[in-house]
Design an enzyme around this catalytic site. Structure first.
Site, PDB file in Angstrom:
ATOM      1  N   HIS A   1     -29.075  35.632  -5.227  1.00 50.63           N
ATOM      2  CA  HIS A   1     -29.642  34.330  -4.892  1.00 50.63           C
ATOM      3  C   HIS A   1     -30.896  34.128  -5.733  1.00 50.63           C
ATOM      4  O   HIS A   1     -31.716  35.047  -5.873  1.00 50.63           O
ATOM      5  CB  HIS A   1     -30.064  34.278  -3.420  1.00 50.63           C
TER       6      HIS A   1
ATOM      7  N   ASP B   1     -26.039  26.808  -4.449  1.00 53.97           N
ATOM      8  CA  ASP B   1     -25.569  27.198  -3.122  1.00 53.97           C
ATOM      9  C   ASP B   1     -25.188  25.942  -2.339  1.00 53.97           C
ATOM     10  O   ASP B   1     -25.859  24.915  -2.393  1.00 53.97           O
ATOM     11  CB  ASP B   1     -26.669  27.986  -2.385  1.00 53.97           C
ATOM     12  N   ILE B   2     -24.129  26.036  -1.581  1.00 54.64           N
ATOM     13  CA  ILE B   2     -23.621  24.887  -0.827  1.00 54.64           C
ATOM     14  C   ILE B   2     -24.535  24.531   0.352  1.00 54.64           C
ATOM     15  O   ILE B   2     -24.509  23.390   0.830  1.00 54.64           O
ATOM     16  CB  ILE B   2     -22.179  25.174  -0.335  1.00 54.64           C
TER      17      ILE B   2
ATOM     18  N   ASN C   1     -28.082  40.327  -0.916  1.00 54.32           N
ATOM     19  CA  ASN C   1     -27.714  40.988   0.326  1.00 54.32           C
ATOM     20  C   ASN C   1     -26.613  42.003   0.045  1.00 54.32           C
ATOM     21  O   ASN C   1     -25.714  41.765  -0.760  1.00 54.32           O
ATOM     22  CB  ASN C   1     -27.212  39.956   1.346  1.00 54.32           C
TER      23      ASN C   1
ATOM     24  N   GLU D   1     -22.476  37.731   3.574  1.00 52.75           N
ATOM     25  CA  GLU D   1     -21.326  36.980   4.094  1.00 52.75           C
ATOM     26  C   GLU D   1     -20.150  36.974   3.131  1.00 52.75           C
ATOM     27  O   GLU D   1     -18.999  37.004   3.559  1.00 52.75           O
ATOM     28  CB  GLU D   1     -21.738  35.522   4.374  1.00 52.75           C
ATOM     29  N   VAL D   2     -20.451  36.841   1.850  1.00 47.12           N
ATOM     30  CA  VAL D   2     -19.368  36.722   0.862  1.00 47.12           C
ATOM     31  C   VAL D   2     -19.217  38.059   0.131  1.00 47.12           C
ATOM     32  O   VAL D   2     -20.166  38.540  -0.493  1.00 47.12           O
ATOM     33  CB  VAL D   2     -19.663  35.593  -0.148  1.00 47.12           C
TER      34      VAL D   2
ATOM     35  N   HIS E   1     -23.469  38.899  -5.478  1.00 46.23           N
ATOM     36  CA  HIS E   1     -24.166  37.719  -5.972  1.00 46.23           C
ATOM     37  C   HIS E   1     -25.657  37.896  -5.788  1.00 46.23           C
ATOM     38  O   HIS E   1     -26.113  38.563  -4.861  1.00 46.23           O
ATOM     39  CB  HIS E   1     -23.686  36.455  -5.257  1.00 46.23           C
TER      40      HIS E   1
HETATM   41  P1  AMP Z   1     -24.746  36.008   1.458  1.00 42.48           P
HETATM   42  O1  AMP Z   1     -25.105  35.845   2.902  1.00 42.48           O
HETATM   43  O2  AMP Z   1     -25.799  36.714   0.653  1.00 42.48           O
HETATM   44  O3  AMP Z   1     -23.360  36.590   1.277  1.00 42.48           O
HETATM   45  O4  AMP Z   1     -24.743  34.539   0.844  1.00 42.48           O
HETATM   46  C1  AMP Z   1     -23.593  33.770   0.712  1.00 42.48           C
HETATM   47  C2  AMP Z   1     -24.034  32.395   0.262  1.00 42.48           C
HETATM   48  O5  AMP Z   1     -22.924  31.700  -0.250  1.00 42.48           O
HETATM   49  C3  AMP Z   1     -24.639  31.520   1.364  1.00 42.48           C
HETATM   50  O6  AMP Z   1     -25.968  31.139   1.003  1.00 42.48           O
HETATM   51  C4  AMP Z   1     -23.689  30.319   1.417  1.00 42.48           C
HETATM   52  O7  AMP Z   1     -24.361  29.104   1.692  1.00 42.48           O
HETATM   53  C5  AMP Z   1     -23.080  30.337   0.037  1.00 42.48           C
HETATM   54  N1  AMP Z   1     -21.765  29.720  -0.095  1.00 42.48           N
HETATM   55  C6  AMP Z   1     -20.669  29.910   0.691  1.00 42.48           C
HETATM   56  N2  AMP Z   1     -19.636  29.175   0.244  1.00 42.48           N
HETATM   57  C7  AMP Z   1     -20.080  28.520  -0.864  1.00 42.48           C
HETATM   58  C8  AMP Z   1     -19.476  27.622  -1.792  1.00 42.48           C
HETATM   59  N3  AMP Z   1     -18.201  27.233  -1.654  1.00 42.48           N
HETATM   60  N4  AMP Z   1     -20.232  27.143  -2.798  1.00 42.48           N
HETATM   61  C9  AMP Z   1     -21.513  27.516  -2.935  1.00 42.48           C
HETATM   62  N5  AMP Z   1     -22.150  28.373  -2.098  1.00 42.48           N
HETATM   63  C10 AMP Z   1     -21.435  28.862  -1.079  1.00 42.48           C
END
Ligand code: AMP
Length: 130
Positions: free
Chosen positions: A112, A39-40, A97, A105-106, A110
């Site tokens: 974690h 994770d970034i 999530n 968010e994404v 995925h």
């Molecule tokens: P969620 O809130 O479950 O959708 O988690 C999205 C996760 O993606 C967050 O923990 C972010 O820090 C992570 N994230 C967003 N962009 C990147 C990226 N380019 N590389 C790695 N992790 C990312």
């Protein structure tokens, strides 16, 4: 159609772009079903994301739409990542999530994987006003 409140799959979401190699990631594992990378913005000493290699918006979408081989292959990959990172003795937490209330968010499903310190309670109390 995807099964979730997140709308149709967005081919431009950040994880789709990582899968296509358009954006770099710190890869820890890859097979035909899944890609895992750091994770970034890590929230634990180990914070890895495992994503399926398919256009799945969320867990709701993945669990309803992915074929059996993909579901099995993906979750086996999650276990392989944890094992290869040497996390099985000390333990770890998996979290996915799904949708608005979870704060997803994404919009690409995925999982974690958190480890490397005591992880505390499962849910942190919301901040005042939330
Ligand atoms: P969620 O809130 O479950 O959708 O988690 C999205 C996760 O993606 C967050 O923990 C972010 O820090 C992570 N994230 C967003 N962009 C990147 C990226 N380019 N590389 C790695 N992790 C990312």
């Amino acid at each position: 159609m995807p099964v979730s409140g997140l709308g149709p799959y967005d081919e431009q979401n950040i994880f789709a772009r990582i899968l296509r190699g358009e954006i770099p990631c710190r890869k820890v594992f890859e097979d035909e079903f899944a890609l895992a990378f750091h994770d970034i913005a890590p929230q634990a000493p180990v914070h890895v994301l495992v994503i399926p290699k398919g256009p799945f918006v969320s867990f709701a979408d993945f669990s309803a739409q992915a074929d059996t081989a993909m579901i099995a292959g993906f979750f086996r990959a999650v276990g392989t990542v944890a094992r290869q990172l040497g996390l099985e003795v000390e333990g770890y937490r998996l979290l996915a999530n799904m949708g608005k209330l979870s704060g997803q968010e994404v919009p690409h499903f995925h999982v974690h994987l958190f480890a490397g310190k005591p992880l505390g309670r499962m849910l942190v109390a919301p901040a005042a006003g939330e």
